[in-house]
Structure formats: C-alpha cells, structure tokens
Design an enzyme around this catalytic site. Structure first.
Site, mmCIF file in Angstrom:
data_model
loop_
_atom_site.group_PDB
_atom_site.id
_atom_site.type_symbol
_atom_site.label_atom_id
_atom_site.label_comp_id
_atom_site.label_asym_id
_atom_site.label_seq_id
_atom_site.Cartn_x
_atom_site.Cartn_y
_atom_site.Cartn_z
ATOM 1 N N LYS A 131 -2.873 -8.939 7.848
ATOM 2 C CA LYS A 131 -2.475 -8.016 6.776
ATOM 3 C C LYS A 131 -1.633 -8.750 5.744
ATOM 4 C CE LYS A 131 -2.781 -4.060 9.826
ATOM 5 N NZ LYS A 131 -2.132 -3.171 10.786
ATOM 6 N N GLN A 163 3.487 -1.247 12.848
ATOM 7 C CA GLN A 163 2.331 -1.703 13.628
ATOM 8 C C GLN A 163 2.342 -1.028 15.004
ATOM 9 O OE1 GLN A 163 -0.223 -3.762 12.573
ATOM 10 N NE2 GLN A 163 -1.174 -3.303 14.532
ATOM 11 N N ASP A 187 -0.032 4.155 6.006
ATOM 12 C CA ASP A 187 -1.046 4.435 7.020
ATOM 13 C C ASP A 187 -1.446 5.919 7.017
ATOM 14 O OD1 ASP A 187 -2.256 2.539 8.555
ATOM 15 O OD2 ASP A 187 -0.624 2.356 10.011
#
Ligand code: NAP
Length: 277
Positions: free
Chosen positions: A49, A93, A116
């Site tokens: 990422k 994460q 997200d």
C-alpha cells in the site's frame, strides 16, 4: 470459453488516471496506516500500500505497534491522526491482535478519514441506501471490475458466499443497491451447490475451496473469486477451482489488485470531498 476479469489491467488503468490527477494537485493527500502486531501477510500488504501510494504521489506514513499494544494506545493515536489536518485518510490494517476490540478501534476513525469505509457511520449509510464518504475497498473493487466488463447486475441473481463486514455483507448490499437479487450464503447454509446452480453471478469470499468441479453452473455465469489462502504445500489458492464460467476473476490477479486500486481511489476521493480541484 472463460473471459478473465483482469484486475491488474484495470488497476493499471485506474493508477494512470489517478497519477495524472495527482500530478496536478499542489497539495497531496496523506494516508496514515496503523499496523499492530507481527502478522507477516499484514506487513506485506502494508508495504504494498505504501509503495503504491508513493508511486502515485500520495504521501503515506505507517505507524507500527508491537502485538502487545493496548486498545487505548491505538485509540489515542487515531484521535491524534483525526485532529491532524495533514492526515486525510486513516487505515487500520486488519487483523488486529486478538485482545483488541476491532470495532472500538475502527469506530474511532472520523468517517471523513475512514478510507476503508468500515466505520459504523459509513457502513450504516451504505446499508441505509445513503452515500457513505467512501465504499469499502474490496467490494468497491469488485463492482468496478464487473462494470469494466459491462456485466449486467440489474435483475440478476447474485450469490454471495461469506458474510464478513469486510467483504460479504457490503458487497451483497452494493449488489442489492444495483438491483441484483441477492442470496447470502455462509458456513451454515444448506445445499450451497443447489443455490450456486441458480446464480447469474457468484462472489465467493470464504478462504477455502467452496466452488469446484462438483458444481453445476449456469452457461453465462460470472464468478468473482475473492478468497485467497495458502494450502498445506504453501501454494496460493482461491475459493474457486476447476470450473469454467463465462467470466472469472483469477487468484492472484483479480480482486487483489482491485482492492489496492480502490484504496488509492478512496484516498483521493476523501481528500477531494467538499473541495474542487
Ligand atoms: P472471514 O471474515 O473469515 O469470513 C469468511 C466467511 O466465509 C464467513 O462468513 C464464513 O461463514 C464463510 N464460510 C466459511 N466456510 C464456509 C463454507 N464451507 N461454505 C460457505 N461459507 C463459508 O473472511 P473475509 O475477511 O471476508 O475474507 C474472505 C476471503 O477473502 C479470505 O480468503 C481473505 O483472505 C480474502 N480477501 C481477499 C481480499 C483481496 O483483496 N483479494 C480482500 C479481503 C479478503 P460464517 O459467517 O458462518 O462463519
């Protein structure tokens, strides 16, 4: 003949567009990623990422914690990032170490920095049929991939296997919002094979081989394989093997690259929200 839903190709196209947009921005978005614990796959995902963000011209920082980090420490860090105007997107994460309540941590992220789309504020909007700040990355990537290949969703029977908050539930809702008739399946579903037989579209997000040669599928069936796992021999596998649908997303090279493309898109969308270029 099976047409491959090529996630790498679409990711590259999205990156090209994003790069030219970002090149014109005098101030760039900044993505902050929190990595807690020492899960080797998570570390690889986070590094990828960061690399992608930097290649596109998005600033990125990774904040690492050992696996004995406390929930309070993570919450305080997120509060600090929420208050920092330079940070425009925050990602935690997953998975987090087991002693940490994932919802408490994720829901500390301001919805307008929730890259997200997993906070209750953003997922609540999705389920209420309202527009969240951004859509969750993997489901968004799946819909982008289906749209790229002009796959009709309206009135189609979509079977979603897996009901996680990360993939199964949001993708089912997004398909429903696009007027598909959605059936959700999970580990307690009886006669999965009979349900798959009637599907125009199958989205499988399980992490084990659940669709295979024993399955009968419709002639024009589209299968999106989200699952990814390593078998005992260390081989990377998807949920779907030995079937020949009309369209299939491969593992690797299908949904994985689209998830990262969506993350980059979401980072830019959050940055531009309420702003004009
Ligand atoms: P998860 O939270 O573990 O959920 C798995 C789901 O599969 C659960 O809902 C479970 O049902 C269901 N399930 C388990 N065994 C089943 C069976 N035999 N038949 C039908 N359903 C079954 O996983 P996740 O986070 O959604 O991820 C799913 C897979 O996608 C994993 O392999 C993950 O690595 C992969 N993934 C890939 C990407 C990508 O970018 N490529 C992104 C995210 C996830 P219950 O709810 O009843 O337990």
């Amino acid at each position: 003949m099976t047409t491959i839903l090529d996630g790498k190709k679409l990711r590259d196209k999205i990156f090209e567009n994003l790069k030219s947009k970002l090149d014109k921005m005098p101030v760039k978005p900044t993505l902050a990623v929190i990595l807690a614990g020492d899960d080797p796959s998570s570390r690889i995902y986070v590094n990828n990422k960061k690399k992608c963000a930097e290649k596109l011209g998005i600033n990125s920082i990774v904040i690492e914690y050992p696996s004995d980090v406390t929930e309070q420490e993570l919450i305080e860090k997120i509060q600090e990032l929420n208050a920092d105007e330079k940070i425009t997107a925050i990602l935690v994460q997953l998975p987090l170490p087991e002693h940490i309540n994932k919802s408490n941590v994720i829901n500390t992220i301001l919805p307008q920095k929730d890259v997200d789309g997993l906070t209750t504020a953003n997922s609540g909007k999705l389920f209420a049929g309202e527009k969240p700040y951004v859509y969750p990355c993997t489901p968004k990537g799946i819909l982008l991939l289906l749209d790229e290949y002009n796959i009709e969703l309206d009135g189609k029977h979509a079977v979603v296997i897996g009901r996680s908050n990360l993939v199964g539930k949001p993708v089912a809702q997004m398909l429903l919002n696009r007027n598909a008739t959605v059936t959700m399946c999970h580990s307690h579903t009886k006669n999965l094979a009979d349900i798959i037989k009637t599907a125009d579209i199958v989205v499988s997000a399980v992490g084990k081989n659940v669709v295979g040669e024993k399955n009968i599928i419709k002639n024009n069936c589209v299968i999106v394989d989200v699952g990814i796992f390593r078998d005992e021999s260390g081989k990377v596998r998807g949920d779907v093997e030995k079937v020949s649908p009309a369209y299939l997303s491969p593992v690797p090279g299908g949904v994985g690259p689209m998830t990262i493309a969506s993350l980059m898109l979401n980072t830019v969308e959050l940055f531009l929200f309420d702003k004009t270029l």
